[in-house]
Enzyme design. Structure first.
Site, mmCIF file in Angstrom:
data_model
loop_
_atom_site.group_PDB
_atom_site.id
_atom_site.type_symbol
_atom_site.label_atom_id
_atom_site.label_comp_id
_atom_site.label_asym_id
_atom_site.label_seq_id
_atom_site.Cartn_x
_atom_site.Cartn_y
_atom_site.Cartn_z
ATOM 1 N N GLU A 446 0.840 -1.190 0.000
ATOM 2 C CA GLU A 446 0.000 0.000 0.000
ATOM 3 C C GLU A 446 0.881 1.248 0.000
ATOM 4 O O GLU A 446 1.966 1.263 0.576
ATOM 5 C CB GLU A 446 -0.910 0.029 1.232
ATOM 6 C CG GLU A 446 -2.092 -0.896 1.118
ATOM 7 C CD GLU A 446 -3.061 -0.759 2.277
ATOM 8 O OE1 GLU A 446 -4.181 -1.264 2.141
ATOM 9 O OE2 GLU A 446 -2.704 -0.163 3.302
ATOM 10 N N SER A 472 -3.976 2.380 0.376
ATOM 11 C CA SER A 472 -4.823 2.213 1.547
ATOM 12 C C SER A 472 -6.167 2.858 1.278
ATOM 13 O O SER A 472 -6.277 3.822 0.510
ATOM 14 C CB SER A 472 -4.156 2.878 2.757
ATOM 15 O OG SER A 472 -5.079 3.034 3.803
#
EC number: 4.2.1.9
Length: 556
Positions: A446, A472
């Site tokens: 992420e 994210s």
């Protein structure tokens, strides 16, 4: 209640005698052994904030199972905290833990043939991992989560963990003091639970409701509320009905249910990670989702919610506004939802949402006055992403919906972070982070740190970021992930040079590098695969087996 036959292979007949002896060693009585045996998968641990209350939830589930005549038997699942793994090598192990969770749950549930399963989940990868296991094992199953965290307040504003990530960028830009940053740290995450915005964990917990595999309220009732414990007890009781009626996950998670999930994804403005997890769960159900469908669904699905990071509202606000049933009730007015889908309540979607009016039109907008006329997620294609890429459109600054700028190319996240913090990224740039895909990372890290650094530096309305990694759910801005094919497979993102002009049109669903086909072909002929970054352990096996991010990053 007549016991289903699944556990009979472990408990019935003369050949069962050794197994019965072992069950007696657990302290089980003959009466218990003769009742339905319910496996409770618990991802409780002491390192993930979303999981610290799961012991209370598990206890409530056990009470519910016992009240309804079953025997609860708990076994564990792992869980990685994306927030704690962010920004270092640990993030390589986040997405890959989804497969470990699914595989280990399958192993436990088949090695010990339970009559039904209750899956107690909370955060980013264990929710989809357990849903994948539910579909794969396909015995009566229901999911209950630990619930979302309450949001915090700092200097009169609602804050979440994403506020802290962005504040780090603000601090590095010299726009926030160390004292202010420390004060925000103390206020942003005030309770246990999955982080308070519409990030990946809460996105997927909402999807459990929409897909019908969890009871209403599962996605939004806060972790600290007694209502969460009551929901867990009801879940424990409800699994006994599913066992009695032999209602299976694949009976519930049908193609029509996944169409509903994609629609709610758009309406809620969920994490782009849902575009990884929904295809992976569907794959376990024997259903293949082409993410190109997402744009068609988006065209007819307005974005009704702007929860953090798109706005300041938190999951608590969504719950008080009526939760997922209210969002579905509102969306149903357009006539596109599949209301006849069955759910674990024993009722259809239409029956579940009947009468659930929206209680706050600022949190859940009416379909006649949405935040955006199209959905919160878009799939972009072009010569830079022939197989596709994903962006959370609802969290993009309007000024960045169409953008063209020079590529600033980095072969890993760490180098990009250093450049952003070092003030080397200029307004108009397009930051390209590659070799961070499922195979190339490996593990598809992420990119919350670089996106937050860009926002924190005040560049959110002028700088875009594209990657073959992922973002994210707390990321916002023109952050385009899942670029496929990835760099490690020689995808076009591997061929981008520093300074190449990149054209982004989120409204038009396109992503292109403004280089001729002939020049790209020349660069492709000169391209050579990179040596693997990781040479030992699980990630090596993962990299060999994992599919494209646009196919859910499932293992072949």
């Amino acid at each position: 209640m007549e016991k289903h036959m699944r556990s009979d292979k472990m408990t019935k007949g003369p050949s069962a005698a050794p197994r019965l002896a072992l069950m007696k060693a657990l302290g089980l009585t003959d009466e218990e052994i003769d009742r339905p045996l319910i496996g409770i998968v618990s991802s409780k641990n002491d390192i993930v904030p979303g999981h610290m209350n799961l012991d209370k939830v598990v206890d409530a589930v056990k009470q519910g199972v016992a009240l309804a005549g079953g025997v609860p038997l708990v076994f564990p699942a792992i869980a990685v905290c994306d927030g704690l793994a962010m920004g270092h090598e640990g993030m390589k192990y986040s997405l890959v833990s989804r497969e470990l969770i699914a595989d280990s749950t399958e192993s436990m549930a088949i090695a010990h043939p339970f009559d039904g399963l209750v899956m107690v989940a909370a955060c980013d990868k264990n929710v989809p991992g357990l849903m994948m296991a539910a579909a794969r094992i396909n015995i009566p199953t229901i999911i209950v989560s630990g619930g979302p965290m309450l949001g915090g307040y700092f200097k009169g504003h609602k804050v979440t963990v994403s506020s802290v990530f962005e504040a780090v960028g603000t601090f590095h830009a010299g726009k926030m003091s160390a004292e202010e940053l420390g004060g925000l740290v103390n206020e942003a995450c005030p309770t246990c639970g999955s982080c308070a915005g519409m990030f990946t964990a809460n996105s997927m917990n909402c999807m459990t409701e929409v897909l019908g595999i969890a009871l209403p309220g599962n996605g939004t009732i806060p972790a600290v509320m007694s209502e969460r414990i009551r929901l867990a007890k009801k879940t424990g009781m409800r699994i006994m009905d599913l066992v009695r009626d032999n209602v299976l996950p694949r009976d519930i998670m049908t193609r029509k249910a996944f169409e509903n999930a994609l629609m709610l994804d758009m309406a809620l403005g969920c994490s782009t990670n849902s575009m990884l997890h929904l295809p992976a769960i569907a794959h376990e159900c024997g259903i293949e989702i082409d993410l190109a469908e997402a744009n068609e669904i988006s065209k007819r699905t307005p974005n009704l919610c702007h929860l953090s990071p798109a706005g300041e509202d938190t999951m608590m606000d969504l719950d008080r506004a009526g939760g997922i049933p209210a969002v579905m009730h509102e969306l149903a007015k357009l006539g596109h939802l599949n209301l006849d889908c069955m759910t674990v309540t024993g009722k259809t979607v239409g029956e579940n949402i009947k009468g659930h009016e929206v209680l706050n039109n600022e949190v859940i907008r009416p379909v006649t006055n949405p935040f955006m006329k199209e959905g919160g997620i878009a799939v972009l294609k072009g010569n830079l992403a022939p197989d596709g890429s994903v962006v959370k459109r609802s969290a993009v600054d309007p000024a960045m919906m169409v953008h063209q700028g020079p590529a600033r190319v980095f072969d890993c996240e760490d180098d990009a972070i250093a450049a952003i913090y070092g003030g080397k990224i200029n307004p108009g740039d397009v930051v390209v982070i590659r070799y961070e895909g499922p195979k190339g990372g490996p593990g598809m890290r992420e990119m919350l740190n670089p996106t937050s650094a860009i926002i924190g530096a005040g560049l959110g309305s002028t700088v875009a970021l594209i990657t073959d990694g992922r973002f994210s759910g707390a990321s916002r801005g023109a952050s385009i992930g899942h670029v496929s094919p990835e760099a490690a497979e020689g995808g076009p993102i591997a061929l981008v040079h520093e300074g190449d002009q990149i054209a982004i049109d989120i409204n038009g669903n396109t992503l292109n590098v403004l280089v001729s086909d002939e020049e790209l072909a020349r660069r492709k002929a000169e391209w050579k695969p990179r040596k693997p970054k990781i040479t030992t352990g699980y990630l090596v096996r993962y990299a060999k087996l994992v599919s494209s991010g646009m196919k859910g990053a499932v293992l072949s």
